[in-house]
Design a protein around this motif. Structure first.
Motif, PDB file in Angstrom:
ATOM      1  N   LEU A  50       8.832 -24.834 -47.692  1.00 13.27           N
ATOM      2  CA  LEU A  50      10.163 -24.236 -47.565  1.00 13.27           C
ATOM      3  C   LEU A  50      11.215 -25.285 -47.247  1.00 13.27           C
ATOM      4  CD1 LEU A  50       9.447 -20.942 -45.585  1.00 13.27           C
ATOM      5  CD2 LEU A  50       9.850 -21.207 -48.033  1.00 13.27           C
ATOM      6  N   ASP A  51      10.837 -26.299 -46.463  1.00 11.01           N
ATOM      7  CA  ASP A  51      11.786 -27.353 -46.108  1.00 11.01           C
ATOM      8  C   ASP A  51      12.255 -28.139 -47.332  1.00 11.01           C
ATOM      9  OD1 ASP A  51      11.641 -26.688 -43.444  1.00 11.01           O
ATOM     10  OD2 ASP A  51      10.157 -28.219 -42.945  1.00 11.01           O
ATOM     11  N   GLN A  52      11.513 -28.052 -48.431  1.00 11.72           N
ATOM     12  CA  GLN A  52      11.889 -28.769 -49.652  1.00 11.72           C
ATOM     13  C   GLN A  52      12.869 -27.977 -50.518  1.00 11.72           C
ATOM     14  OE1 GLN A  52      10.922 -31.944 -50.067  1.00 11.72           O
ATOM     15  NE2 GLN A  52       9.982 -31.682 -48.049  1.00 11.72           N
ATOM     16  N   GLY A  53      13.180 -26.741 -50.106  1.00 16.28           N
ATOM     17  CA  GLY A  53      14.204 -25.958 -50.792  1.00 16.28           C
ATOM     18  C   GLY A  53      13.897 -25.725 -52.261  1.00 16.28           C
ATOM     19  N   GLU A  54      14.882 -26.022 -53.113  1.00 18.82           N
ATOM     20  CA  GLU A  54      14.747 -25.754 -54.547  1.00 18.82           C
ATOM     21  C   GLU A  54      13.607 -26.552 -55.184  1.00 18.82           C
ATOM     22  OE1 GLU A  54      16.381 -23.486 -56.534  1.00 18.82           O
ATOM     23  OE2 GLU A  54      17.074 -22.727 -54.607  1.00 18.82           O
ATOM     24  N   ARG A  55      13.258 -27.681 -54.605  1.00 17.74           N
ATOM     25  CA  ARG A  55      12.127 -28.445 -55.143  1.00 17.74           C
ATOM     26  C   ARG A  55      10.834 -27.636 -55.027  1.00 17.74           C
ATOM     27  NH1 ARG A  55      15.542 -32.017 -52.605  1.00 17.74           N
ATOM     28  NH2 ARG A  55      16.282 -33.742 -53.898  1.00 17.74           N
ATOM     29  N   ALA A  56      10.702 -26.905 -53.907  1.00 18.80           N
ATOM     30  CA  ALA A  56       9.518 -26.059 -53.736  1.00 18.80           C
ATOM     31  C   ALA A  56       9.484 -24.966 -54.797  1.00 18.80           C
ATOM     32  CB  ALA A  56       9.513 -25.444 -52.340  1.00 18.80           C
ATOM     33  N   ARG A  57      10.644 -24.426 -55.134  1.00 20.49           N
ATOM     34  CA  ARG A  57      10.689 -23.389 -56.162  1.00 20.49           C
ATOM     35  C   ARG A  57      10.205 -23.942 -57.508  1.00 20.49           C
ATOM     36  NH1 ARG A  57      13.714 -19.087 -55.373  1.00 20.49           N
ATOM     37  NH2 ARG A  57      15.245 -20.261 -54.144  1.00 20.49           N
ATOM     38  N   VAL A  58      10.637 -25.164 -57.826  1.00 24.27           N
ATOM     39  CA  VAL A  58      10.226 -25.796 -59.087  1.00 24.27           C
ATOM     40  C   VAL A  58       8.711 -25.971 -59.133  1.00 24.27           C
ATOM     41  CG1 VAL A  58      10.360 -27.936 -60.427  1.00 24.27           C
ATOM     42  CG2 VAL A  58      12.443 -26.957 -59.436  1.00 24.27           C
ATOM     43  N   VAL A  59       8.133 -26.488 -58.035  1.00 22.72           N
ATOM     44  CA  VAL A  59       6.690 -26.746 -57.996  1.00 22.72           C
ATOM     45  C   VAL A  59       5.905 -25.437 -58.014  1.00 22.72           C
ATOM     46  CG1 VAL A  59       4.829 -27.702 -56.580  1.00 22.72           C
ATOM     47  CG2 VAL A  59       6.954 -28.986 -56.875  1.00 22.72           C
ATOM     48  N   CYS A  60       6.343 -24.455 -57.233  1.00 18.76           N
ATOM     49  CA  CYS A  60       5.617 -23.181 -57.169  1.00 18.76           C
ATOM     50  C   CYS A  60       5.686 -22.430 -58.495  1.00 18.76           C
ATOM     51  CB  CYS A  60       6.166 -22.322 -56.033  1.00 18.76           C
ATOM     52  SG  CYS A  60       5.707 -22.921 -54.391  1.00 18.76           S
ATOM     53  N   ARG A  61       6.818 -22.498 -59.156  1.00 21.27           N
ATOM     54  CA  ARG A  61       6.924 -21.838 -60.463  1.00 21.27           C
ATOM     55  C   ARG A  61       5.961 -22.460 -61.468  1.00 21.27           C
ATOM     56  NH1 ARG A  61      13.481 -21.145 -60.915  1.00 21.27           N
ATOM     57  NH2 ARG A  61      13.624 -19.096 -59.920  1.00 21.27           N
ATOM     58  N   ALA A  62       5.809 -23.775 -61.399  1.00 15.94           N
ATOM     59  CA  ALA A  62       4.868 -24.443 -62.301  1.00 15.94           C
ATOM     60  C   ALA A  62       3.446 -23.960 -62.042  1.00 15.94           C
ATOM     61  CB  ALA A  62       4.961 -25.954 -62.125  1.00 15.94           C
ATOM     62  N   LEU A  63       3.097 -23.779 -60.769  1.00 17.26           N
ATOM     63  CA  LEU A  63       1.764 -23.273 -60.432  1.00 17.26           C
ATOM     64  C   LEU A  63       1.579 -21.842 -60.930  1.00 17.26           C
ATOM     65  CD1 LEU A  63       1.383 -24.714 -56.824  1.00 17.26           C
ATOM     66  CD2 LEU A  63      -0.099 -25.229 -58.767  1.00 17.26           C
ATOM     67  N   LEU A  64       2.590 -21.008 -60.731  1.00 16.78           N
ATOM     68  CA  LEU A  64       2.492 -19.620 -61.192  1.00 16.78           C
ATOM     69  C   LEU A  64       2.387 -19.556 -62.708  1.00 16.78           C
ATOM     70  CD1 LEU A  64       5.117 -17.987 -58.798  1.00 16.78           C
ATOM     71  CD2 LEU A  64       2.630 -17.741 -58.689  1.00 16.78           C
TER      72      LEU A  64
END
Length: 338
Positions: A50-64
């Protein structure tokens, strides 16, 4: 991994995943992302993502998108705030903001100069929105906080905002840096790298990690603390609360790191750390108590005497009071042993 430095390793994998995704290499990014999640999921440390903000969204979307069905990823996506719709910028093009110590701003490798700001208020406006970067601020509140001496500061606000954007402008000039909607303004956090976020990430990691790894994170956080928050902006009241909050975190880090060193028998290092805390807050009695314990453990009678004498002097000058009975009793017990 073998030496239990799991959290730093996980964040390295996260960083590699993000870099590969930014460069269109999804097939190599996803394995890195999986390794990061595999380390962090058993620790339940989704806050690091969560501390990585939008970067976390990018990485998590790739996993999904790759079919990853992880409760960890689902929890991160659930807790992330609604997307701003702004693509995360690469680290080398982000605006780097130093808040710990003097407030300084770097666009690329170059510091933004006073000539580029044109007006000091443009720089101060950025400091304001960085301080309240997790909030949306109504125009009336922002103007009252930055121009408390003016009755109708609306024109000054928009002039400073224009100069702020011009000072940070790069490339096609479309990035606004401060967003606005329905009369509310907020920092476009995806465009910035802020040292306070890095400091607080290290503090949070230390709180969750096993002892040996936690000590490493505490040392990193201490190294990141470059001084009191925005110590060249002492003329604004809105800086005070954040300055005090971060200073308290730093003092507690020094005390915890001193305890780490003492536990390892490194009393010289422990004393150096706890005395740094005393230098910053000379009226914190419990810090003197820790220092006296370390002097006694190091068989340094003169150091123990000096420590107690300084505490007595500081309390007398500030409050006209002696140390607490508990502190005095412990001092005499330690003195009798050395």
């Amino acid at each position: 991994r073998r030496r239990q430095f799991r959290i730093p390793l996980a964040m390295i994998y996260f960083g590699l995943a993000y870099v590969h995704l930014r460069n269109g290499r999804t097939e190599t990014a996803v394995p890195y992302a999986r390794q990061s999640v595999e380390i962090l999921e058993p620790l339940n440390t989704w806050q690091l993502f969560l501390d990585q903000g939008e970067r976390a969204r990018v990485v998590c979307r790739a996993l999904l998108d790759a079919g990853e069905e992880s409760p960890f990823v689902a929890e991160v996506m659930r807790r992330l705030p609604a997307s701003s719709g702004v693509e995360v910028v690469a680290a080398d093009t982000a605006v780097r903001v130093q808040c710990l110590g003097q407030f300084r701003v770097f666009a690329g490798e170059e510091e933004v100069t006073q000539a580029q700001w044109v007006s000091t208020k443009a720089r101060d406006m950025l400091a304001y929105f960085v301080t309240f970067r997790r909030q949306r601020i109504p125009l009336e509140k922002a103007t009252a906080d930055i121009w408390p001496e003016q009755d109708q500061p609306g024109r000054a606000f928009h002039s400073a905002l224009y100069r702020l954007r011009q000072a940070l402008r790069r490339g096609d000039g479309k990035t606004k840096f401060v967003q606005v909607k329905s009369g509310e303004y907020w920092l476009d956090g995806a465009q910035f790298q802020i040292d306070v976020d890095e400091f607080e990430t290290a503090v949070a990691a230390a709180a969750r990690a096993p002892q040996e790894e936690a000590a490493q994170w505490r040392q990193k956080a201490i190294a990141l603390y470059g001084g009191a928050y925005m110590n060249n902006l002492l003329y604004y009241d809105w800086v005070d609360a954040e300055r005090q909050r971060l200073e308290e975190k730093y003092l507690q880090l020094l005390a915890a790191a001193a305890a780490d060193e003492a536990q390892s028998g490194n009393y010289g290092a422990a004393l150096e750390l706890i005395n740094r805390a005393i230098q910053r807050d000379a009226l914190r009695e419990n810090f003197y108590c820790l220092a006296m314990e370390y002097y006694a453990a190091a068989h340094d009678r003169s150091g123990l005497l000096r420590c107690y004498q300084r505490l007595t002097q500081e309390l007398q000058e500030a409050f006209g009071l002696p140390p607490s009975p508990h502190t005095e009793q412990r001092y005499r017990q330690l003195l009798s042993r050395v």
